[in-house]
Design a protein around this motif. Structure first.
Motif, mmCIF file in Angstrom:
data_model
loop_
_atom_site.group_PDB
_atom_site.id
_atom_site.type_symbol
_atom_site.label_atom_id
_atom_site.label_comp_id
_atom_site.label_asym_id
_atom_site.label_seq_id
_atom_site.Cartn_x
_atom_site.Cartn_y
_atom_site.Cartn_z
ATOM 1 N N PHE A 41 9.237 35.160 26.346
ATOM 2 C CA PHE A 41 8.715 36.040 25.896
ATOM 3 C C PHE A 41 7.279 35.309 24.635
ATOM 4 N N ILE A 101 9.303 45.277 30.236
ATOM 5 C CA ILE A 101 8.295 44.552 29.353
ATOM 6 C C ILE A 101 7.149 43.775 30.191
ATOM 7 N N SER A 147 3.343 39.071 25.546
ATOM 8 C CA SER A 147 4.401 40.286 25.417
ATOM 9 C C SER A 147 4.425 42.153 24.922
ATOM 10 N N MET A 174 7.265 42.915 21.044
ATOM 11 C CA MET A 174 9.131 43.279 21.474
ATOM 12 C C MET A 174 9.924 43.178 20.307
ATOM 13 N N ASN A 184 13.248 43.439 32.091
ATOM 14 C CA ASN A 184 12.219 42.146 32.466
ATOM 15 C C ASN A 184 11.495 43.001 33.379
ATOM 16 N N VAL A 209 6.049 46.288 25.513
ATOM 17 C CA VAL A 209 7.021 46.851 26.292
ATOM 18 C C VAL A 209 6.114 47.965 26.166
#
Length: 493
Positions: A71, A90, A75, A31, A59, A77
């Motif tokens: 998150f 995400i 988590s 993140m 998201n 991306v």
């Protein structure tokens, strides 16, 4: 055979396992730090700087209609590159890369959600929902007038200074307030961290700094004006000024204690310097701006701040110290923005759209005013409607403090004040450093006022650029105009 198989990067959202074609996955990151944009679709978490590229981050849970969750360390991306269009997606956690035979991929037109177009069955019998990447990217037709070129045209239309008025940048030096014509001000920046001393330089010269690769002489304006006790610290600002002389155009930075406002004042408010105050040492003061009995602003003539010997020492090549800034005016290559803060995020708007910037006076509530209107204020006898940008953007409201400011603009011929948390600086930004608004933001009808994403220092700072002229809908502009007319009539009765 290799041609009969496909590979997917698999991940989890909730209890379901999804997959994205591995050829469309650029990379997977933790993140990042996000810059949030106002009134964006709810599933857009914000903007991130990925090695100088501004990336929209979505998201995945909200995009797929799942419940939001915090998150955590799991988590990730997933950076998706779909035909040159990039998106950060995400997910709860990334699983693995699965290889599936083409015969084990079953197309699904319905029943699996709008973002799923197939189900893949792995060798051990596990089902992976194949994401239709194309559906993650919006198919939006830009509305007429949207985009930076149109904004630039409106900025040019508004750039004509109203006859009989001057626009000034005011600042503090010690206990006194001074101003320069805004046409002479290139930008306003924080005090540079690194300043190199110049041996034999005049007493008021602090040294040399670098501004976007160019050497900038840094001058203590208080010392130059003969004021004592000047101390440079983190509260200081540097007003970067372009000075046109007989030997050419030069650029210098003037260190001041703080920048006050951007003022638009009637020329009738500017009085000449009294004869008894004129001397060889005060020729750089071109007038006195009489704003009130308690506030006099001395207007400086940038061309008279230095004498000929100063120019020779500071700006000529013969001394080997610093060259005159001989670069030509970039004209259409650069634009100036006023930057300001709202709820911890930094915004910018073309300075040509800004009439003035003032401290927040008493705001008078108006019965039956539109919801987005905070009230009205009296600016030198003119009743001006005020819009709180926090409320307009649906942000959490906050109490006012000493940093709060009102940016005065002209929206559809209605003089309007916009309340912001703080005004930061006047910034010069190359058009090469302004990205277009990501298409995904255009899915929200209320974001037409977004004009671009500015990248400062290769994206170390992200500016959300606004077009104040598109801030309100036509209905809201009509309501604002009616309110302004009623307030004027009430004040005149």
């Amino acid at each position: 055979m290799a041609n009969d198989t496909k590979q997917f990067v698999s991940f989890y959202l909730g209890k379901e396992k999804y997959g994205i074609d591995i050829d469309l996955v650029q990379e997977i990151i933790r993140m990042p730090e996000l810059t949030r944009a106002p009134l964006a679709p709810p599933y857009v978490e914000g903007l991130a700087n990925l090695r100088g590229t501004i990336l929209t981050v979505v998201n995945g849970r909200l995009r797929f209609g799942l419940e939001r969750r915090e998150f955590d360390e799991s988590s990730r991306v997933i950076i998706i590159d779909y035909g040159g269009r990039k998106l950060g997606f995400i997910v709860d956690r990334v699983s693995d890369v699965v290889t599936v035979s083409s015969g084990d991929i079953e197309k699904k037109e319905t029943g699996q959600g709008e973002f799923v177009d197939a189900v893949a069955k792995t060798g051990d019998g596990e089902l992976v929902l194949v994401v239709s990447t194309a559906k993650l990217f919006p198919r939006i037709q830009k509305k007429p007038g949207q985009g930076s070129r149109t904004v630039e045209k409106r900025v040019q239309d508004k750039a004509e200074e109203k006859e009989g008025e001057r626009q000034l940048v005011s600042f503090r030096v010690g206990s006194e307030e001074y101003a320069l014509d805004i046409m002479d001000v290139q930008e306003i920046v924080h005090l540079p961290e690194s300043i190199s001393k110049i041996p034999g330089a005049p007493y008021y010269c602090e040294g040399l700094a670098t501004l976007r690769g160019r050497l900038l002489p840094l001058v203590r304006l208080g010392s130059l004006l003969g004021l004592d006790g000047e101390v440079l610290d983190d509260r200081c600002r540097v007003v970067v000024v372009n000075i046109t002389t007989d030997i050419g155009r030069i650029t210098a930075g003037f260190a001041v204690d703080g920048v006050s406002e951007v003022l638009r004042v009637s020329r009738e408010c500017i009085e000449p310097v009294p004869p008894m105050l004129k001397s060889n040492g005060t020729g750089f003061i071109s007038g006195i701006c009489n704003l009130s009995s308690e506030r006099l602003v001395k207007i400086l003539d940038a061309r008279r701040l230095f004498n000929e010997s100063d120019y020779e020492v500071l700006f000529t090549e013969d001394t080997g110290e610093v060259s005159m800034d001989k670069h030509t005016d970039t004209g259409d290559e650069d634009d100036q923005y006023v930057t300001f803060m709202l709820a911890g995020e930094e915004y910018g708007a073309p300075i040509a759209q800004v009439q003035e910037i003032i401290r927040v006076p008493r705001i008078f509530a108006v019965p039956r005013a539109p919801e987005f209107v905070e009230g009205v204020v009296n600016i030198r006898g003119q009743v001006t409607p005020v819009v709180d940008l926090r409320k307009r953007f649906g942000l959490e409201t906050s109490g006012r403090n000493e940093s709060s400011r009102i940016i005065v603009v002209d929206i559809d011929s209605t003089r309007t004040g916009l309340v912001v948390d703080a005004v930061r600086e006047v910034l010069k930004l190359s058009r090469r450093d302004v990205d277009q608004i990501p298409e995904i933001f255009l899915e929200a009808d209320e974001t037409g006022f977004l004009s671009g994403i500015g990248k400062v220092r290769k994206g170390e700072r992200i500016l959300i650029l606004l077009d104040f002229m598109r801030l309100l809908s036509k209905k809201e502009r009509d309501e604002l105009r009616d309110l302004g007319s009623e307030a004027d009539q009430g004040a005149g009765s």
